[in-house]
Design an enzyme around this catalytic site. Structure first.
Site, PDB file in Angstrom:
ATOM      1  N   GLU A  40      21.894  21.497 -12.542  1.00 35.27           N
ATOM      2  CA  GLU A  40      21.503  22.012 -13.876  1.00 35.27           C
ATOM      3  C   GLU A  40      20.692  23.023 -13.724  1.00 35.27           C
ATOM      4  O   GLU A  40      19.697  23.418 -12.642  1.00 35.27           O
ATOM      5  CB  GLU A  40      21.251  20.924 -14.985  1.00 35.27           C
ATOM      6  CG  GLU A  40      19.931  19.968 -14.346  1.00 35.27           C
ATOM      7  CD  GLU A  40      18.732  20.264 -14.851  1.00 35.27           C
ATOM      8  OE1 GLU A  40      18.683  21.358 -15.344  1.00 35.27           O
ATOM      9  OE2 GLU A  40      17.851  19.374 -15.212  1.00 35.27           O
ATOM     10  N   ARG A  65      13.571  12.209 -14.279  1.00 36.13           N
ATOM     11  CA  ARG A  65      15.094  11.990 -14.092  1.00 36.13           C
ATOM     12  C   ARG A  65      15.919  12.971 -14.756  1.00 36.13           C
ATOM     13  O   ARG A  65      17.068  13.129 -15.201  1.00 36.13           O
ATOM     14  CB  ARG A  65      15.470  10.815 -14.857  1.00 36.13           C
ATOM     15  CG  ARG A  65      14.699   9.589 -14.412  1.00 36.13           C
ATOM     16  CD  ARG A  65      15.001   8.165 -15.149  1.00 36.13           C
ATOM     17  NE  ARG A  65      16.463   7.903 -14.762  1.00 36.13           N
ATOM     18  CZ  ARG A  65      16.513   7.270 -13.411  1.00 36.13           C
ATOM     19  NH1 ARG A  65      15.349   6.860 -12.864  1.00 36.13           N
ATOM     20  NH2 ARG A  65      17.785   6.892 -12.946  1.00 36.13           N
ATOM     21  N   CYS A  70      20.069  24.829  -6.570  1.00 39.23           N
ATOM     22  CA  CYS A  70      20.304  24.574  -5.163  1.00 39.23           C
ATOM     23  C   CYS A  70      18.454  24.381  -4.624  1.00 39.23           C
ATOM     24  O   CYS A  70      18.214  23.456  -3.771  1.00 39.23           O
ATOM     25  CB  CYS A  70      20.673  25.512  -4.475  1.00 39.23           C
ATOM     26  SG  CYS A  70      19.963  27.463  -4.626  1.00 39.23           S
ATOM     27  N   HIS A 108      20.777  31.112  -1.895  1.00 34.20           N
ATOM     28  CA  HIS A 108      21.002  29.586  -1.659  1.00 34.20           C
ATOM     29  C   HIS A 108      20.287  29.094  -0.769  1.00 34.20           C
ATOM     30  O   HIS A 108      20.052  29.528   0.398  1.00 34.20           O
ATOM     31  CB  HIS A 108      22.656  29.527  -1.571  1.00 34.20           C
ATOM     32  CG  HIS A 108      23.038  28.107  -1.580  1.00 34.20           C
ATOM     33  ND1 HIS A 108      22.861  27.406  -2.669  1.00 34.20           N
ATOM     34  CD2 HIS A 108      23.737  27.344  -0.591  1.00 34.20           C
ATOM     35  CE1 HIS A 108      23.413  26.009  -2.571  1.00 34.20           C
ATOM     36  NE2 HIS A 108      23.940  26.000  -1.353  1.00 34.20           N
ATOM     37  N   ASP A 124      24.814  19.551   1.596  1.00 34.38           N
ATOM     38  CA  ASP A 124      24.499  20.527   0.188  1.00 34.38           C
ATOM     39  C   ASP A 124      24.803  19.759  -1.140  1.00 34.38           C
ATOM     40  O   ASP A 124      25.873  19.607  -1.342  1.00 34.38           O
ATOM     41  CB  ASP A 124      25.524  21.912   0.366  1.00 34.38           C
ATOM     42  CG  ASP A 124      24.757  22.814  -0.684  1.00 34.38           C
ATOM     43  OD1 ASP A 124      24.260  22.584  -1.515  1.00 34.38           O
ATOM     44  OD2 ASP A 124      25.368  23.987  -0.109  1.00 34.38           O
TER      45      ASP A 124
END
Length: 275
Positions: A40, A65, A70, A108, A124
């Site tokens: 997210e 939580r 990435c 990334h 990943d």
């Protein structure tokens, strides 16, 4: 990451402490992470600072939580794996965009993980729709996965490939392909989490970054499908490809969708911030 923090992280994943850092344990942790911790970008649209420091990431992903993108998810997962006895190397990658154009440096973050029994693996948990399990890093053929068919390939004619000695220096860039389409290009040179600060800043502020265009929250479901809340559109896809969409009508319904499907409790709906 100390033992108490690792235990709390494992509880977040619903996982037991593995007896040994094996490939089977890595596969289980990888899949549990994809199911329990959503990919997210809500911090971008809530005005929250993204800080690539282990304590701050633990507070967000384990304490609050939440999920992340990435740099946060793979950065923290790598720290957990290291605490569990795996040998972990952070790798930088550039994501393929429209027309095959590569993204920015440090676009990334992915993980190279060495197990005690099965060689090197590309893990990943921070790319959204990707492989459900780690990929064999040295394998150059197709690798079947519930998320599709994947391949790790040499990136060009000048790529020397991965040397046979597992302890030798890896120098060649590698392309990761999903169902025959290049997804990202890895630079197999060890990095540290701080190297990715500029990439995280760019993705959370640049008008060219797709992360600033709409809030997104997504995870793998227990049956192998995926559920995604993109903006105000909730999409559910089953493992066999059946797809359902609906648009919650009110802010209260959107907040309820975050709670019910992703375990994320918010006091307001993330909104695109105009820069």
């Amino acid at each position: 990451m100390d033992a108490t923090q690792a235990d709390a992280y494992l509880r977040r994943l619903g996982a037991e402490y593995p007896a040994w850092p094996t490939v089977d344990a890595l596969r289980e942790l990888h899949l549990r992470h994809l199911r329990r911790v959503p990919f997210e970008n809500l911090s971008v649209h809530l005005g929250e600072e993204i800080v690539l420091e282990e304590k701050r990431l633990l507070d967000k992903v384990v304490g609050a939580r939440r999920g992340g993108f990435c740099y946060e998810l793979n950065g923290l997962f790598g720290a957990l794996l290291a605490a569990l006895g795996y040998e972990v190397t952070l790798l930088a990658a550039r994501v393929y965009g429209d027309g095959g154009r590569l993204g920015i440096p440090y676009d990334h973050l992915a993980l190279l993980v060495r197990t005690v029994d099965g060689g090197d693996w590309l893990a990943d948990v921070g790319f959204g729709a990707h492989s459900h399990g780690p990929l064999a890093f040295a394998e150059r053929g197709e690798q079947e996965d519930p998320g599709g068919t994947f391949r790790v390939a040499e990136a060009g004619p000048d790529a020397a490939g991965v040397r046979g000695d597992h302890d030798s220096v890896r120098t060649a860039d590698l392309d990761v392909l999903h169902d025959g389409k290049p997804v990202y290009r890895l630079e197999p040179r060890p990095r540290v989490l701080g190297d990715f600060v500029s990439g995280a800043w760019w993705h959370s502020t640049s008008p060219e970054s797709h992360f600033v265009r709409s809030p997104v929250c997504s995870r793998v479901t227990e049956d192998g499908g995926r559920i995604t809340l993109s903006g105000r559109r909730l999409t559910s896809t089953t493992a066999d490809g059946r797809r359902e969409e609906r648009v919650p009508g009110t802010d209260e319904e959107v907040l309820a969708a975050y709670r019910e499907h992703f375990g994320i409790v918010l006091d307001r709906v993330p909104a695109v911030r105009h820069r």
